[in-house]
Enzyme design. Structure first.
Site, PDB file in Angstrom:
ATOM      1  N   GLY A 278       0.813  -1.210   0.000  1.00 26.67           N
ATOM      2  CA  GLY A 278       0.000   0.000   0.000  1.00 26.67           C
ATOM      3  C   GLY A 278       0.846   1.259   0.000  1.00 26.67           C
TER       4      GLY A 278
ATOM      5  N   TRP B 229      -6.184   1.378  -5.077  1.00 29.59           N
ATOM      6  CA  TRP B 229      -5.717   0.605  -6.241  1.00 29.59           C
ATOM      7  C   TRP B 229      -4.687  -0.451  -5.827  1.00 29.59           C
ATOM      8  CZ3 TRP B 229      -9.136   1.875  -9.584  1.00 29.59           C
ATOM      9  CH2 TRP B 229      -9.547   3.196  -9.743  1.00 29.59           C
TER      10      TRP B 229
ATOM     11  N   GLU C  89       2.940   1.306 -11.295  1.00 28.08           N
ATOM     12  CA  GLU C  89       4.393   1.232 -11.121  1.00 28.08           C
ATOM     13  C   GLU C  89       5.101   2.398 -11.801  1.00 28.08           C
ATOM     14  OE1 GLU C  89       6.262  -0.491  -9.371  1.00 28.08           O
ATOM     15  OE2 GLU C  89       5.155  -2.299  -8.796  1.00 28.08           O
TER      16      GLU C  89
HETATM   17  P1  TGC Z   1      14.017  11.177  -4.681  1.00 31.49           P
HETATM   18  O1  TGC Z   1      13.625  12.022  -3.511  1.00 31.49           O
HETATM   19  O2  TGC Z   1      14.914  11.754  -5.666  1.00 31.49           O
HETATM   20  O3  TGC Z   1      14.694   9.821  -4.247  1.00 31.49           O
HETATM   21  C1  TGC Z   1      14.682   9.446  -2.956  1.00 31.49           C
HETATM   22  C2  TGC Z   1      15.783   8.431  -2.781  1.00 31.49           C
HETATM   23  O4  TGC Z   1      15.366   7.196  -3.378  1.00 31.49           O
HETATM   24  C3  TGC Z   1      16.298   6.807  -4.406  1.00 31.49           C
HETATM   25  N1  TGC Z   1      15.486   6.287  -5.513  1.00 31.49           N
HETATM   26  C4  TGC Z   1      15.415   4.994  -5.837  1.00 31.49           C
HETATM   27  N2  TGC Z   1      16.025   3.902  -5.351  1.00 31.49           N
HETATM   28  C5  TGC Z   1      15.734   2.715  -5.924  1.00 31.49           C
HETATM   29  N3  TGC Z   1      14.849   2.583  -6.939  1.00 31.49           N
HETATM   30  C6  TGC Z   1      14.199   3.665  -7.428  1.00 31.49           C
HETATM   31  N4  TGC Z   1      13.324   3.536  -8.428  1.00 31.49           N
HETATM   32  C7  TGC Z   1      14.478   4.932  -6.885  1.00 31.49           C
HETATM   33  N5  TGC Z   1      14.031   6.188  -7.154  1.00 31.49           N
HETATM   34  C8  TGC Z   1      14.661   7.009  -6.300  1.00 31.49           C
HETATM   35  C9  TGC Z   1      17.028   8.072  -4.788  1.00 31.49           C
HETATM   36  O5  TGC Z   1      18.299   7.764  -5.305  1.00 31.49           O
HETATM   37  C10 TGC Z   1      17.120   8.778  -3.465  1.00 31.49           C
HETATM   38  O6  TGC Z   1      18.145   8.174  -2.714  1.00 31.49           O
HETATM   39  P2  TGC Z   1      19.110   9.050  -1.769  1.00 31.49           P
HETATM   40  O7  TGC Z   1      20.123   8.096  -1.239  1.00 31.49           O
HETATM   41  O8  TGC Z   1      19.687  10.101  -2.669  1.00 31.49           O
HETATM   42  O9  TGC Z   1      18.209   9.614  -0.719  1.00 31.49           O
HETATM   43  O10 TGC Z   1      12.703  10.681  -5.260  1.00 31.49           O
HETATM   44  P3  TGC Z   1      12.397  10.989  -6.696  1.00 31.49           P
HETATM   45  O11 TGC Z   1      12.321  12.493  -6.780  1.00 31.49           O
HETATM   46  O12 TGC Z   1      13.356  10.277  -7.594  1.00 31.49           O
HETATM   47  O13 TGC Z   1      10.949  10.402  -6.892  1.00 31.49           O
HETATM   48  C11 TGC Z   1      10.083  11.080  -7.716  1.00 31.49           C
HETATM   49  C12 TGC Z   1       9.365  10.076  -8.586  1.00 31.49           C
HETATM   50  C13 TGC Z   1       8.231  10.799  -9.279  1.00 31.49           C
HETATM   51  C14 TGC Z   1      10.303   9.515  -9.629  1.00 31.49           C
HETATM   52  C15 TGC Z   1       8.852   8.925  -7.679  1.00 31.49           C
HETATM   53  O14 TGC Z   1       8.070   9.455  -6.677  1.00 31.49           O
HETATM   54  C16 TGC Z   1       8.095   7.870  -8.458  1.00 31.49           C
HETATM   55  O15 TGC Z   1       8.686   6.917  -8.953  1.00 31.49           O
HETATM   56  N6  TGC Z   1       6.725   7.990  -8.572  1.00 31.49           N
HETATM   57  C17 TGC Z   1       5.898   6.949  -9.155  1.00 31.49           C
HETATM   58  C18 TGC Z   1       5.178   6.230  -8.046  1.00 31.49           C
HETATM   59  C19 TGC Z   1       4.918   4.791  -8.381  1.00 31.49           C
HETATM   60  O16 TGC Z   1       5.527   4.191  -9.243  1.00 31.49           O
HETATM   61  N7  TGC Z   1       4.022   4.163  -7.641  1.00 31.49           N
HETATM   62  C20 TGC Z   1       3.782   2.763  -7.766  1.00 31.49           C
HETATM   63  C21 TGC Z   1       2.908   2.234  -6.646  1.00 31.49           C
HETATM   64  S1  TGC Z   1       2.963   0.476  -6.509  1.00 31.49           S
HETATM   65  C22 TGC Z   1       2.165  -0.110  -7.847  1.00 31.49           C
HETATM   66  O17 TGC Z   1       1.779   0.569  -8.732  1.00 31.49           O
HETATM   67  C23 TGC Z   1       2.032  -1.583  -7.873  1.00 31.49           C
HETATM   68  S2  TGC Z   1       1.242  -2.238  -9.263  1.00 31.49           S
HETATM   69  C24 TGC Z   1       1.940  -3.791  -9.225  1.00 31.49           C
HETATM   70  C25 TGC Z   1       1.234  -4.821  -9.950  1.00 31.49           C
HETATM   71  O18 TGC Z   1       0.007  -5.012  -9.805  1.00 31.49           O
HETATM   72  O19 TGC Z   1       1.943  -5.537 -10.677  1.00 31.49           O
HETATM   73  P1  FAD Z   2      -1.867  10.618 -10.871  1.00 32.87           P
HETATM   74  O1  FAD Z   2      -0.627  10.590 -10.079  1.00 32.87           O
HETATM   75  O2  FAD Z   2      -3.004  11.410 -10.355  1.00 32.87           O
HETATM   76  O3  FAD Z   2      -1.514  11.126 -12.350  1.00 32.87           O
HETATM   77  C1  FAD Z   2      -2.560  11.459 -13.291  1.00 32.87           C
HETATM   78  C2  FAD Z   2      -1.915  11.771 -14.644  1.00 32.87           C
HETATM   79  O4  FAD Z   2      -1.024  12.881 -14.518  1.00 32.87           O
HETATM   80  C3  FAD Z   2      -1.068  10.627 -15.204  1.00 32.87           C
HETATM   81  O5  FAD Z   2      -1.239  10.574 -16.606  1.00 32.87           O
HETATM   82  C4  FAD Z   2       0.371  11.046 -14.878  1.00 32.87           C
HETATM   83  O6  FAD Z   2       1.321  10.485 -15.792  1.00 32.87           O
HETATM   84  C5  FAD Z   2       0.279  12.554 -15.023  1.00 32.87           C
HETATM   85  N1  FAD Z   2       1.295  13.251 -14.212  1.00 32.87           N
HETATM   86  C6  FAD Z   2       1.509  13.155 -12.887  1.00 32.87           C
HETATM   87  N2  FAD Z   2       2.509  13.965 -12.514  1.00 32.87           N
HETATM   88  C7  FAD Z   2       2.945  14.606 -13.626  1.00 32.87           C
HETATM   89  C8  FAD Z   2       3.962  15.584 -13.888  1.00 32.87           C
HETATM   90  N3  FAD Z   2       4.781  16.030 -12.952  1.00 32.87           N
HETATM   91  N4  FAD Z   2       4.111  16.017 -15.151  1.00 32.87           N
HETATM   92  C9  FAD Z   2       3.318  15.531 -16.149  1.00 32.87           C
HETATM   93  N5  FAD Z   2       2.333  14.620 -15.963  1.00 32.87           N
HETATM   94  C10 FAD Z   2       2.156  14.154 -14.699  1.00 32.87           C
HETATM   95  N6  FAD Z   2      -0.480   1.252  -6.128  1.00 32.87           N
HETATM   96  C11 FAD Z   2       0.016   0.659  -4.997  1.00 32.87           C
HETATM   97  O7  FAD Z   2       0.540   1.322  -4.120  1.00 32.87           O
HETATM   98  N7  FAD Z   2      -0.036  -0.697  -4.838  1.00 32.87           N
HETATM   99  C12 FAD Z   2      -0.598  -1.513  -5.764  1.00 32.87           C
HETATM  100  O8  FAD Z   2      -0.616  -2.740  -5.598  1.00 32.87           O
HETATM  101  C13 FAD Z   2      -1.155  -0.911  -6.944  1.00 32.87           C
HETATM  102  N8  FAD Z   2      -1.773  -1.694  -7.865  1.00 32.87           N
HETATM  103  C14 FAD Z   2      -2.430  -1.096  -8.915  1.00 32.87           C
HETATM  104  C15 FAD Z   2      -3.228  -1.870  -9.761  1.00 32.87           C
HETATM  105  C16 FAD Z   2      -3.930  -1.275 -10.800  1.00 32.87           C
HETATM  106  C17 FAD Z   2      -4.825  -2.106 -11.661  1.00 32.87           C
HETATM  107  C18 FAD Z   2      -3.806   0.115 -11.040  1.00 32.87           C
HETATM  108  C19 FAD Z   2      -4.507   0.766 -12.196  1.00 32.87           C
HETATM  109  C20 FAD Z   2      -3.018   0.886 -10.206  1.00 32.87           C
HETATM  110  C21 FAD Z   2      -2.340   0.302  -9.127  1.00 32.87           C
HETATM  111  N9  FAD Z   2      -1.616   1.074  -8.212  1.00 32.87           N
HETATM  112  C22 FAD Z   2      -1.076   0.491  -7.080  1.00 32.87           C
HETATM  113  C23 FAD Z   2      -1.606   2.537  -8.331  1.00 32.87           C
HETATM  114  C24 FAD Z   2      -0.638   3.068  -9.382  1.00 32.87           C
HETATM  115  O9  FAD Z   2       0.679   2.958  -8.954  1.00 32.87           O
HETATM  116  C25 FAD Z   2      -1.031   4.519  -9.686  1.00 32.87           C
HETATM  117  O10 FAD Z   2      -2.241   4.471 -10.414  1.00 32.87           O
HETATM  118  C26 FAD Z   2       0.033   5.265 -10.469  1.00 32.87           C
HETATM  119  O11 FAD Z   2       1.202   5.448  -9.697  1.00 32.87           O
HETATM  120  C27 FAD Z   2      -0.468   6.644 -10.958  1.00 32.87           C
HETATM  121  O12 FAD Z   2      -1.089   7.331  -9.916  1.00 32.87           O
HETATM  122  P2  FAD Z   2      -2.572   7.967 -10.139  1.00 32.87           P
HETATM  123  O13 FAD Z   2      -3.408   6.929 -10.790  1.00 32.87           O
HETATM  124  O14 FAD Z   2      -3.030   8.505  -8.855  1.00 32.87           O
HETATM  125  O15 FAD Z   2      -2.370   9.127 -11.198  1.00 32.87           O
END
Ligand code: TGC
Ligand code: FAD
Length: 391
Positions: free
Chosen positions: A133, A165, A370
């Site tokens: 989460g 989600w 992701e």
């Molecule tokens: P930043 O403050 O610069 O970085 C903090 C520290 O973390 C390190 N770091 C990482 N380390 C390993 N892997 C990564 N991908 C890393 N990204 C950053 C970084 O080097 C730093 O370390 P330190 O030692 O300098 O403190 O954070 P940022 O500005 O890079 O992050 C911004 C951003 C937008 C890239 C980040 O917040 C991001 O990736 N947002 C996307 C969120 C996301 O992907 N959510 C996914 C939720 S889980 C999910 O969707 C599961 S679906 C799975 C499924 O069903 O298969």
């Molecule tokens: P938002 O963050 O609200 O973004 C909305 C739109 O704005 C997107 O098009 C994005 O690309 C764009 N955007 C955002 N910021 C910027 C910027 N700076 N500049 C330009 N464009 C921008 N999350 C978990 O934690 N655990 C899970 O297990 C998990 N499973 C999932 C399973 C499914 C089926 C789905 C659909 C999602 C899941 N997620 C999970 C959540 C997923 O990681 C988020 O949906 C994803 O990170 C995007 O967040 P959001 O949907 O809130 O979109």
């Protein structure tokens, strides 16, 4: 289908064990998944009955050491497994990704010895399912400012907030929950919250247009009291801890996209070799051949990228941006391949009797979770320019 899709002879680079494992997963998908997946998607159910077999095949905790019940294998092997699972369905790969990379990985890397012994062996055996989460209703792209809080008490912690989600939420015995314990991203900590804890619930999110054979839920935390032993002690590095888990899962997804695209291409080749709307079967026509050639080439390019990143991971030479490039490119490649192959199927493409349309609607979610395609674009943009476009 007679043509060998291993055009660049990647099989020659695999060890015998890697080939054996990959083939075992492929057979499992052909036998147990593909004949039924259309029905499961139509019904909107995740095939929980497959979990014991998935565990017996050693597909949960692939890179987790054997002493904790995992398979102790390398990252490329893990990737080949996610590739084959996603050839079946992205929901199946999602299940395995979340269990292995988003739940077992954080417990292994950031958990106490007691937490590792308590959870990992049962999770590898499929007896306990986990979820992760991080995302909240207000927006997932920026996890640096969670509204979910964990307040210290005399006996432990009280958690309040909502996660949204969440894959596997409804079937999970435990959730790895990321919560704010102070005021800054450095104070974000990871907790293991077990089902049955008062104030913890996981309402299911229904009516999805994709990933229908996958469980997606919210996590609701209402004055949810946990002991000190719920906190993962190694998560004292703030946001870096959850982001590092994302890297592991994104890596598997980059391979998974290849599998989904291969599944679509195999089906399109079969279909065009028998379908005859005019005088010859469809595979005689240049427009069809161009589409097939493009999908085939894109798959081969995606394999080169993912397999190289797998080697960098195995050698400890990777950076998160490698994985961002592979996830971004390969999932978008798969989404476009699925669209093209669904188009080739004509009207059949919109039914669950065929696979490409199902892959296409699944991949819309995979392209979003992701880290969206755009977020990975910005991660690469920051790598090139040194300027972050997401603050
Ligand atoms: P930043 O403050 O610069 O970085 C903090 C520290 O973390 C390190 N770091 C990482 N380390 C390993 N892997 C990564 N991908 C890393 N990204 C950053 C970084 O080097 C730093 O370390 P330190 O030692 O300098 O403190 O954070 P940022 O500005 O890079 O992050 C911004 C951003 C937008 C890239 C980040 O917040 C991001 O990736 N947002 C996307 C969120 C996301 O992907 N959510 C996914 C939720 S889980 C999910 O969707 C599961 S679906 C799975 C499924 O069903 O298969
Ligand atoms: P938002 O963050 O609200 O973004 C909305 C739109 O704005 C997107 O098009 C994005 O690309 C764009 N955007 C955002 N910021 C910027 C910027 N700076 N500049 C330009 N464009 C921008 N999350 C978990 O934690 N655990 C899970 O297990 C998990 N499973 C999932 C399973 C499914 C089926 C789905 C659909 C999602 C899941 N997620 C999970 C959540 C997923 O990681 C988020 O949906 C994803 O990170 C995007 O967040 P959001 O949907 O809130 O979109």
């Amino acid at each position: 289908m007679s043509v060998d899709l291993d055009f660049l002879r990647w099989d020659d680079t695999l060890t015998e064990d890697q080939r054996m494992i990959r083939d075992a997963v492929r057979e499992f998908v052909d036998t147990d998944v593909l004949p039924n997946i259309g029905r499961w998607c139509d019904e909107g159910t995740f095939p929980e009955q497959l979990i014991p077999k998935i565990a017996d095949l050693g597909l949960l905790g692939v890179t987790v050491p054997e002493e904790y019940g995992g398979a102790g294998l390398d990252y490329h092997t893990y990737g080949l497994i996610t590739q084959e699972l996603e050839r079946g369905d992205s929901g199946l790969r999602s299940f395995a990704s979340v269990q292995s990379s988003l739940c077992m990985f954080p417990i292994l890397k950031y958990g106490s010895e007691e937490q590792k012994r308590k959870f990992l062996p049962d999770m590898a055996a499929g007896k306990k399912i986990g979820c992760f989460g991080l995302t909240e209703p207000e927006g997932g792209s920026n996890p640096a400012t969670p509204r979910t809080t964990a307040k210290k008490t005399a006996n432990g912690w009280v958690l309040n907030g909502e996660k949204m989600w969440i894959t596997n939420g409804g079937i999970s015995a435990l959730a790895v929950v990321w919560a704010q314990t102070g005021n800054s991203p450095a104070d974000i900590r990871g907790f293991i919250v077990e089902r049955g804890t008062k104030g913890f619930s996981t309402p299911e999110i229904k009516k999805k247009i994709g990933l229908r054979a996958s469980i997606t839920s919210s996590i609701v935390l209402e004055d949810c009291e946990v002991g000190d032993d719920a906190l993962m002690p190694g998560t004292d590095c703030g946001l870096k801890a959850p982001l590092s888990c994302l890297s592991m899962a994104r890596f598997g997804i980059a391979y998974g996209g290849i599998g989904a695209a291969i599944g679509c291409l195999e089906e399109a080749l079969d279909f065009t070799s028998t379908r005859k709307p005019f005088t010859k079967t469809l595979d005689h026509y240049q427009l069809i051949q161009a589409k097939l050639a493009n999908v085939f080439t894109d798959i081969c390019l995606a394999q080169g990228l993912a397999y190289r990143v797998g080697a960098l991971l195995n050698d400890g030479k990777w950076i998160p941006e490698h994985i961002s490039m592979a996830k971004r490119n390969n999932v978008r490649m798969a989404l476009e391949a699925a669209r093209t192959c669904r188009e080739i199927l004509g009207a059949n493409g919109i039914t669950y009797e065929f696979h490409a349309g199902r892959h296409e609607t699944n991949l819309i979610s995979v392209d979003t979770y992701e880290g969206t395609y755009d977020i990975h674009t910005l991660i690469l943009g920051r790598h090139l320019t040194g300027k972050a476009a997401f603050d």
